[in-house]
Write an enzyme that holds these catalytic residues in place. Structure first.
Site, PDB file in Angstrom:
ATOM      1  N   HIS A   1      45.813  37.602  37.547  1.00 13.43           N
ATOM      2  CA  HIS A   1      46.102  38.800  36.735  1.00 13.43           C
ATOM      3  C   HIS A   1      47.585  38.891  36.365  1.00 13.43           C
ATOM      4  O   HIS A   1      48.403  38.085  36.805  1.00 13.43           O
ATOM      5  CB  HIS A   1      45.754  40.057  37.548  1.00 13.43           C
ATOM      6  CG  HIS A   1      44.296  40.320  37.686  1.00 13.43           C
ATOM      7  ND1 HIS A   1      43.657  41.317  36.996  1.00 13.43           N
ATOM      8  CD2 HIS A   1      43.355  39.699  38.437  1.00 13.43           C
ATOM      9  CE1 HIS A   1      42.365  41.309  37.326  1.00 13.43           C
ATOM     10  NE2 HIS A   1      42.163  40.344  38.196  1.00 13.43           N
TER      11      HIS A   1
ATOM     12  N   GLU B   1      49.063  38.389  41.043  1.00 12.24           N
ATOM     13  CA  GLU B   1      49.642  39.204  39.965  1.00 12.24           C
ATOM     14  C   GLU B   1      50.960  38.599  39.504  1.00 12.24           C
ATOM     15  O   GLU B   1      51.809  38.249  40.317  1.00 12.24           O
ATOM     16  CB  GLU B   1      49.899  40.636  40.460  1.00 12.24           C
ATOM     17  CG  GLU B   1      48.662  41.406  40.894  1.00 12.24           C
ATOM     18  CD  GLU B   1      47.851  41.982  39.729  1.00 12.24           C
ATOM     19  OE1 GLU B   1      48.319  41.888  38.565  1.00 12.24           O
ATOM     20  OE2 GLU B   1      46.757  42.520  39.993  1.00 12.24           O
TER      21      GLU B   1
ATOM     22  N   GLU C   1      46.197  40.513  29.924  1.00 12.46           N
ATOM     23  CA  GLU C   1      47.022  39.799  30.903  1.00 12.46           C
ATOM     24  C   GLU C   1      46.964  38.307  30.586  1.00 12.46           C
ATOM     25  O   GLU C   1      46.422  37.496  31.336  1.00 12.46           O
ATOM     26  CB  GLU C   1      46.546  40.146  32.318  1.00 12.46           C
ATOM     27  CG  GLU C   1      46.779  41.634  32.613  1.00 12.46           C
ATOM     28  CD  GLU C   1      45.953  42.191  33.760  1.00 12.46           C
ATOM     29  OE1 GLU C   1      45.912  43.434  33.908  1.00 12.46           O
ATOM     30  OE2 GLU C   1      45.339  41.414  34.507  1.00 12.46           O
TER      31      GLU C   1
ATOM     32  N   HIS D   1      41.148  40.987  32.825  1.00 14.00           N
ATOM     33  CA  HIS D   1      41.855  41.937  31.958  1.00 14.00           C
ATOM     34  C   HIS D   1      42.484  41.129  30.825  1.00 14.00           C
ATOM     35  O   HIS D   1      43.455  40.391  31.037  1.00 14.00           O
ATOM     36  CB  HIS D   1      42.919  42.691  32.766  1.00 14.00           C
ATOM     37  CG  HIS D   1      42.330  43.548  33.833  1.00 14.00           C
ATOM     38  ND1 HIS D   1      42.903  43.731  35.067  1.00 14.00           N
ATOM     39  CD2 HIS D   1      41.179  44.278  33.840  1.00 14.00           C
ATOM     40  CE1 HIS D   1      42.141  44.540  35.788  1.00 14.00           C
ATOM     41  NE2 HIS D   1      41.086  44.884  35.071  1.00 14.00           N
TER      42      HIS D   1
HETATM   43 ZN   LIG Z   1      44.592  42.851  35.888  1.00 15.96          ZN
END
Ligand SMILES: [Zn+2]
Length: 374
Positions: free
Chosen positions: A259, A335, A169, A166
């Site tokens: 991420h 994350e 990010e 992504h």
């Molecule tokens: Zn992500």
């Protein structure tokens, strides 16, 4: 005053900049119109003016709730990023700030440019331990670079570390800098030992097209790469297709997919619970990794995170679930927050590039400790 977004990663639509105290802006959608949230723009010729920037479509973004308790970042030199007063009424995100010089940048999080990415690749290749190859040329013409670190040899464990599926990010690529710097530090005995036992395959940026275009989640064809792992398309999601193919050649013993999470103010890891192959050994690997990381880096925690998938309910289109199931190995999604961590906050910067780098370096401790279980 002028608003500029014509640079790598830039994203804003300027509706009206005639009054510095009521500048009207909107976030541009990713290709495919399904996602938007990343913003990054330059403000020119507004020194010492009390500016107000209203992003009027903030309530229509991919994660509208994420703008509550959120502060935008700003920088004069594009090196040091600090938080600026930001408020959100559910529809409009308002940044109020008086620039101290003639040029300032505002962004969703500290940006990570493709030039810096190229520099990261170049800097790592100085080490004789590193090889690079191009897994594909992306639809926009960027090389998708894989770094191979350590001599492949039989009996060595194979670790894959990928980031920025992504593109918005950007914390994932700041994390990569810290991770790679420590892994290649010849004075670091833990890294030296790890490389005796493991080969690392690292893709620091899985989505260069989306990164340069200023996307939040998608590639140049509007595909969300972390929903493509079960059936990637050579034409529309070649980034995943060719990484998956490379993984099939090397095998995988550990996979870490890095991420950022728009909403949650924590660093956490999501595992592959819920895949058909899930078992107690996988659970032990996952718990060991998380518990070591929490011990060596208090910015990381294990209390808060995503709800754990019920048995058999994993989403196999995600990298972590696909790799864990297909390679029967430890696979994890790390994350990091766009905001700040709640238990170890640093209000001036919030979660920041420096802190991402240190968390990246700390992951090597967790890899070292989990190694006997792989
Ligand atoms: Zn992500």
């Amino acid at each position: 005053m002028h608003i500029n977004q014509r640079f790598d990663g830039g994203n804003i639509v300027c509706l009206d900049a005639s009054d510095p105290s009521a500048v009207q802006l909107q976030i541009r959608s990713d290709v495919g119109d399904e996602h938007k949230q990343w913003f990054y723009f330059q403000v020119l010729d507004a020194r010492d003016q009390a500016c107000r920037f209203d992003i009027t479509n903030a309530g229509e973004v991919s994660y509208p709730n994420a703008f509550h308790d959120y502060q935008a970042v700003a920088s004069y030199d594009r090196e040091f990023w600090f938080r600026v007063p930001t408020r959100y009424d559910g529809q409009t995100l308002t940044i109020e700030h008086s620039p101290e010089t003639d040029s300032i940048y505002y962004a969703y999080f500290a940006p990570y440019s493709f030039e810096r990415h190229q520099q990261l690749i170049a800097a790592t290749l100085v080490s004789p331990r590193v090889q690079a190859d191009t897994l594909c040329i992306t639809p926009d013409g960027h090389p998708l670079t894989r770094l191979t670190i350590g001599e492949p040899a039989s009996g060595k464990k194979v670790c894959w570390v990928i980031g920025r599926q992504h593109p918005g990010e950007t914390m994932a690529e700041w994390w990569m800098e810290g991770f790679l710097e420590r892994l290649l530090d010849e004075q670091d005995s833990l890294s030296r030992q790890l490389l005796e036992h493991c080969v690392f395959h690292v893709v620091p940026n899985m989505n260069p097209d989306g990164s340069v275009r200023g996307h939040l989640r998608c590639n140049a064809h509007g595909r969300n790469l972390n929903r493509e792992w079960l059936e990637p398309s050579k034409a529309f999601s070649p980034e995943v297709y060719f990484v998956r193919e490379a993984m099939a050649k090397t095998g995988v013993d550990l996979c870490l997919d890095v991420h950022g999470d728009e909403e949650l103010p924590y660093n956490f890891i999501a595992g592959a619970e819920g895949i058909p192959a899930w078992n107690t050994h996988m659970a032990e690997q996952l718990n060991t990794f998380k518990s070591v990381l929490q011990t060596v880096c208090p910015d990381f925690q294990t209390e808060a995170g995503y709800p754990v998938a019920e048995p058999g309910k994993a989403n196999l289109t995600l990298c972590t679930a696909y790799v864990a199931e297909h390679h029967q190995c430890l696979a994890m999604t790390l994350e990091m927050p766009f905001k700040d961590t709640t238990t170890t906050p640093m209000p001036t910067t919030g979660w920041s590039p420096d802190r991402c780098q240190r968390l990246g370096a700390a992951n090597l401790d967790a890899m070292w400790q989990v190694l006997p279980l792989l």
